[in-house]
Design a protein around this motif. Sequence first.
Motif, PDB file in Angstrom:
ATOM      1  N   THR A   2       8.105   0.770  -1.088  1.00  0.00           N
ATOM      2  CA  THR A   2       7.876  -0.587  -1.578  1.00  0.00           C
ATOM      3  C   THR A   2       7.117  -1.375  -0.519  1.00  0.00           C
ATOM      4  O   THR A   2       7.409  -1.283   0.670  1.00  0.00           O
ATOM      5  CB  THR A   2       9.215  -1.299  -1.877  1.00  0.00           C
ATOM      6  OG1 THR A   2       9.945  -0.512  -2.814  1.00  0.00           O
ATOM      7  CG2 THR A   2       8.995  -2.680  -2.446  1.00  0.00           C
ATOM      8  N   SER A   3       6.131  -2.129  -0.988  1.00  0.00           N
ATOM      9  CA  SER A   3       5.368  -2.986  -0.086  1.00  0.00           C
ATOM     10  C   SER A   3       5.347  -4.391  -0.676  1.00  0.00           C
ATOM     11  O   SER A   3       5.066  -4.576  -1.863  1.00  0.00           O
ATOM     12  CB  SER A   3       3.945  -2.463   0.053  1.00  0.00           C
ATOM     13  OG  SER A   3       3.191  -3.329   0.863  1.00  0.00           O
ATOM     14  N   THR A   4       5.629  -5.369   0.169  1.00  0.00           N
ATOM     15  CA  THR A   4       5.662  -6.757  -0.283  1.00  0.00           C
ATOM     16  C   THR A   4       4.772  -7.595   0.614  1.00  0.00           C
ATOM     17  O   THR A   4       4.846  -7.503   1.846  1.00  0.00           O
ATOM     18  CB  THR A   4       7.101  -7.307  -0.246  1.00  0.00           C
ATOM     19  OG1 THR A   4       7.928  -6.469  -1.056  1.00  0.00           O
ATOM     20  CG2 THR A   4       7.152  -8.730  -0.772  1.00  0.00           C
ATOM     21  N   THR A   5       3.899  -8.382  -0.015  1.00  0.00           N
ATOM     22  CA  THR A   5       3.068  -9.361   0.698  1.00  0.00           C
ATOM     23  C   THR A   5       3.237 -10.703   0.017  1.00  0.00           C
ATOM     24  O   THR A   5       3.961 -10.835  -0.972  1.00  0.00           O
ATOM     25  CB  THR A   5       1.582  -8.948   0.672  1.00  0.00           C
ATOM     26  OG1 THR A   5       1.100  -9.044  -0.660  1.00  0.00           O
ATOM     27  CG2 THR A   5       1.370  -7.549   1.226  1.00  0.00           C
ATOM     28  N   SER A   6       2.534 -11.715   0.507  1.00  0.00           N
ATOM     29  CA  SER A   6       2.606 -13.037  -0.115  1.00  0.00           C
ATOM     30  C   SER A   6       2.013 -13.032  -1.522  1.00  0.00           C
ATOM     31  O   SER A   6       2.257 -13.931  -2.321  1.00  0.00           O
ATOM     32  CB  SER A   6       1.888 -14.068   0.761  1.00  0.00           C
ATOM     33  OG  SER A   6       0.524 -13.703   0.923  1.00  0.00           O
ATOM     34  N   CYS A   7       1.239 -12.007  -1.849  1.00  0.00           N
ATOM     35  CA  CYS A   7       0.618 -11.900  -3.180  1.00  0.00           C
ATOM     36  C   CYS A   7       1.497 -11.158  -4.179  1.00  0.00           C
ATOM     37  O   CYS A   7       1.197 -11.107  -5.367  1.00  0.00           O
ATOM     38  CB  CYS A   7      -0.727 -11.197  -3.079  1.00  0.00           C
ATOM     39  SG  CYS A   7      -1.930 -12.117  -2.107  1.00  0.00           S
ATOM     40  N   GLY A   8       2.549 -10.512  -3.710  1.00  0.00           N
ATOM     41  CA  GLY A   8       3.416  -9.796  -4.646  1.00  0.00           C
ATOM     42  C   GLY A   8       4.008  -8.535  -4.034  1.00  0.00           C
ATOM     43  O   GLY A   8       3.907  -8.293  -2.832  1.00  0.00           O
ATOM     44  N   THR A   9       4.579  -7.737  -4.899  1.00  0.00           N
ATOM     45  CA  THR A   9       5.263  -6.512  -4.497  1.00  0.00           C
ATOM     46  C   THR A   9       4.744  -5.344  -5.338  1.00  0.00           C
ATOM     47  O   THR A   9       4.484  -5.496  -6.529  1.00  0.00           O
ATOM     48  CB  THR A   9       6.784  -6.648  -4.700  1.00  0.00           C
ATOM     49  OG1 THR A   9       7.253  -7.748  -3.921  1.00  0.00           O
ATOM     50  CG2 THR A   9       7.529  -5.400  -4.293  1.00  0.00           C
ATOM     51  N   ASP A  10       4.620  -4.195  -4.685  1.00  0.00           N
ATOM     52  CA  ASP A  10       4.243  -2.963  -5.392  1.00  0.00           C
ATOM     53  C   ASP A  10       5.186  -1.864  -4.918  1.00  0.00           C
ATOM     54  O   ASP A  10       5.561  -1.812  -3.743  1.00  0.00           O
ATOM     55  CB  ASP A  10       2.799  -2.582  -5.106  1.00  0.00           C
ATOM     56  CG  ASP A  10       2.324  -1.431  -5.981  1.00  0.00           C
ATOM     57  OD1 ASP A  10       2.911  -1.217  -7.073  1.00  0.00           O
ATOM     58  OD2 ASP A  10       1.372  -0.743  -5.586  1.00  0.00           O
ATOM     59  N   ALA A  11       5.581  -0.996  -5.855  1.00  0.00           N
ATOM     60  CA  ALA A  11       6.486   0.096  -5.510  1.00  0.00           C
ATOM     61  C   ALA A  11       5.990   1.391  -6.145  1.00  0.00           C
ATOM     62  O   ALA A  11       5.465   1.384  -7.256  1.00  0.00           O
ATOM     63  CB  ALA A  11       7.899  -0.215  -5.984  1.00  0.00           C
ATOM     64  N   GLU A  12       6.127   2.470  -5.433  1.00  0.00           N
ATOM     65  CA  GLU A  12       5.775   3.816  -5.918  1.00  0.00           C
ATOM     66  C   GLU A  12       6.942   4.751  -5.626  1.00  0.00           C
ATOM     67  O   GLU A  12       7.565   4.666  -4.570  1.00  0.00           O
ATOM     68  CB  GLU A  12       4.517   4.345  -5.226  1.00  0.00           C
ATOM     69  CG  GLU A  12       3.251   3.587  -5.542  1.00  0.00           C
ATOM     70  CD  GLU A  12       2.777   3.774  -6.975  1.00  0.00           C
ATOM     71  OE1 GLU A  12       3.015   4.858  -7.551  1.00  0.00           O
ATOM     72  OE2 GLU A  12       2.185   2.826  -7.510  1.00  0.00           O
ATOM     73  N   THR A  13       7.195   5.651  -6.555  1.00  0.00           N
ATOM     74  CA  THR A  13       8.252   6.633  -6.383  1.00  0.00           C
ATOM     75  C   THR A  13       7.646   8.026  -6.500  1.00  0.00           C
ATOM     76  O   THR A  13       6.857   8.295  -7.397  1.00  0.00           O
ATOM     77  CB  THR A  13       9.339   6.463  -7.465  1.00  0.00           C
ATOM     78  OG1 THR A  13       9.866   5.146  -7.372  1.00  0.00           O
ATOM     79  CG2 THR A  13      10.447   7.480  -7.294  1.00  0.00           C
ATOM     80  N   VAL A  14       8.015   8.888  -5.570  1.00  0.00           N
ATOM     81  CA  VAL A  14       7.567  10.272  -5.574  1.00  0.00           C
ATOM     82  C   VAL A  14       8.804  11.165  -5.520  1.00  0.00           C
ATOM     83  O   VAL A  14       9.701  10.937  -4.710  1.00  0.00           O
ATOM     84  CB  VAL A  14       6.658  10.569  -4.364  1.00  0.00           C
ATOM     85  CG1 VAL A  14       6.283  12.040  -4.333  1.00  0.00           C
ATOM     86  CG2 VAL A  14       5.426   9.698  -4.392  1.00  0.00           C
ATOM     87  N   VAL A  15       8.841  12.190  -6.383  1.00  0.00           N
ATOM     88  CA  VAL A  15       9.940  13.139  -6.387  1.00  0.00           C
ATOM     89  C   VAL A  15       9.411  14.478  -5.864  1.00  0.00           C
ATOM     90  O   VAL A  15       8.395  14.979  -6.341  1.00  0.00           O
ATOM     91  CB  VAL A  15      10.515  13.323  -7.810  1.00  0.00           C
ATOM     92  CG1 VAL A  15      11.604  14.385  -7.810  1.00  0.00           C
ATOM     93  CG2 VAL A  15      11.035  12.005  -8.350  1.00  0.00           C
ATOM     94  N   VAL A  16      10.101  15.027  -4.874  1.00  0.00           N
ATOM     95  CA  VAL A  16       9.731  16.313  -4.300  1.00  0.00           C
ATOM     96  C   VAL A  16      10.847  17.302  -4.600  1.00  0.00           C
ATOM     97  O   VAL A  16      12.001  17.070  -4.246  1.00  0.00           O
ATOM     98  CB  VAL A  16       9.526  16.206  -2.768  1.00  0.00           C
ATOM     99  CG1 VAL A  16       9.240  17.572  -2.168  1.00  0.00           C
ATOM    100  CG2 VAL A  16       8.428  15.209  -2.451  1.00  0.00           C
ATOM    101  N   ASN A  17      10.495  18.399  -5.289  1.00  0.00           N
ATOM    102  CA  ASN A  17      11.460  19.461  -5.555  1.00  0.00           C
ATOM    103  C   ASN A  17      11.180  20.604  -4.597  1.00  0.00           C
ATOM    104  O   ASN A  17      10.159  21.276  -4.706  1.00  0.00           O
ATOM    105  CB  ASN A  17      11.346  19.954  -7.006  1.00  0.00           C
ATOM    106  CG  ASN A  17      11.804  18.916  -7.995  1.00  0.00           C
ATOM    107  OD1 ASN A  17      12.796  18.248  -7.769  1.00  0.00           O
ATOM    108  ND2 ASN A  17      11.086  18.776  -9.088  1.00  0.00           N
ATOM    109  N   TYR A  18      12.095  20.827  -3.678  1.00  0.00           N
ATOM    110  CA  TYR A  18      11.937  21.882  -2.694  1.00  0.00           C
ATOM    111  C   TYR A  18      12.491  23.184  -3.267  1.00  0.00           C
ATOM    112  O   TYR A  18      13.625  23.243  -3.734  1.00  0.00           O
ATOM    113  CB  TYR A  18      12.671  21.526  -1.409  1.00  0.00           C
ATOM    114  CG  TYR A  18      12.745  22.675  -0.428  1.00  0.00           C
ATOM    115  CD1 TYR A  18      11.613  23.080   0.272  1.00  0.00           C
ATOM    116  CD2 TYR A  18      13.929  23.357  -0.215  1.00  0.00           C
ATOM    117  CE1 TYR A  18      11.662  24.132   1.164  1.00  0.00           C
ATOM    118  CE2 TYR A  18      13.981  24.413   0.685  1.00  0.00           C
ATOM    119  CZ  TYR A  18      12.844  24.795   1.357  1.00  0.00           C
ATOM    120  OH  TYR A  18      12.907  25.844   2.239  1.00  0.00           O
ATOM    121  N   GLN A  19      11.676  24.233  -3.233  1.00  0.00           N
ATOM    122  CA  GLN A  19      12.126  25.561  -3.619  1.00  0.00           C
ATOM    123  C   GLN A  19      11.844  26.488  -2.440  1.00  0.00           C
ATOM    124  O   GLN A  19      10.680  26.681  -2.074  1.00  0.00           O
ATOM    125  CB  GLN A  19      11.409  26.046  -4.859  1.00  0.00           C
ATOM    126  CG  GLN A  19      11.750  25.232  -6.089  1.00  0.00           C
ATOM    127  CD  GLN A  19      11.079  25.792  -7.329  1.00  0.00           C
ATOM    128  OE1 GLN A  19      10.267  26.687  -7.272  1.00  0.00           O
ATOM    129  NE2 GLN A  19      11.439  25.226  -8.462  1.00  0.00           N
TER     130      GLN A  19
END
Length: 111
Positions: A2-19
């Motif tokens: 998540t990144s937040t600045t005075s202009c707003g917030t953006d969030a990204e989610t990544v899922v890693v499946n380890y095999q």
Amino acid sequence: LTSTTSCGTDAETVVVNYQPCVLPTVNITSPVSNGLTVTNANFNLTALIQNTNNGQGIAVKLNNTAITNYSFNATTGVLQANVSLAPGLNTFVITATTACGTDSKTVTITT
């Protein structure tokens, strides 16, 4: 993330499946012992090969010559080859190779 600045917030989610990478294994089941002596030239070589990509990367040799007429059952992992043994010492080498590594077993039979 998540990144937040005075202009707003953006969030990204990544899922890693380890095999984990699992090495192939080769176990020769027939003959049951190395150095076996037989009187019949017709022989059924059998092995259990696990952790392969549906049998890709398997090599079978008899006296350093490739055997291509073997069967491999990807469900059970059983490899079978009906071969004609030469008089004297016969050396089989079965190798399984994947991106994770290689396993190889050798067995000899005397006719």
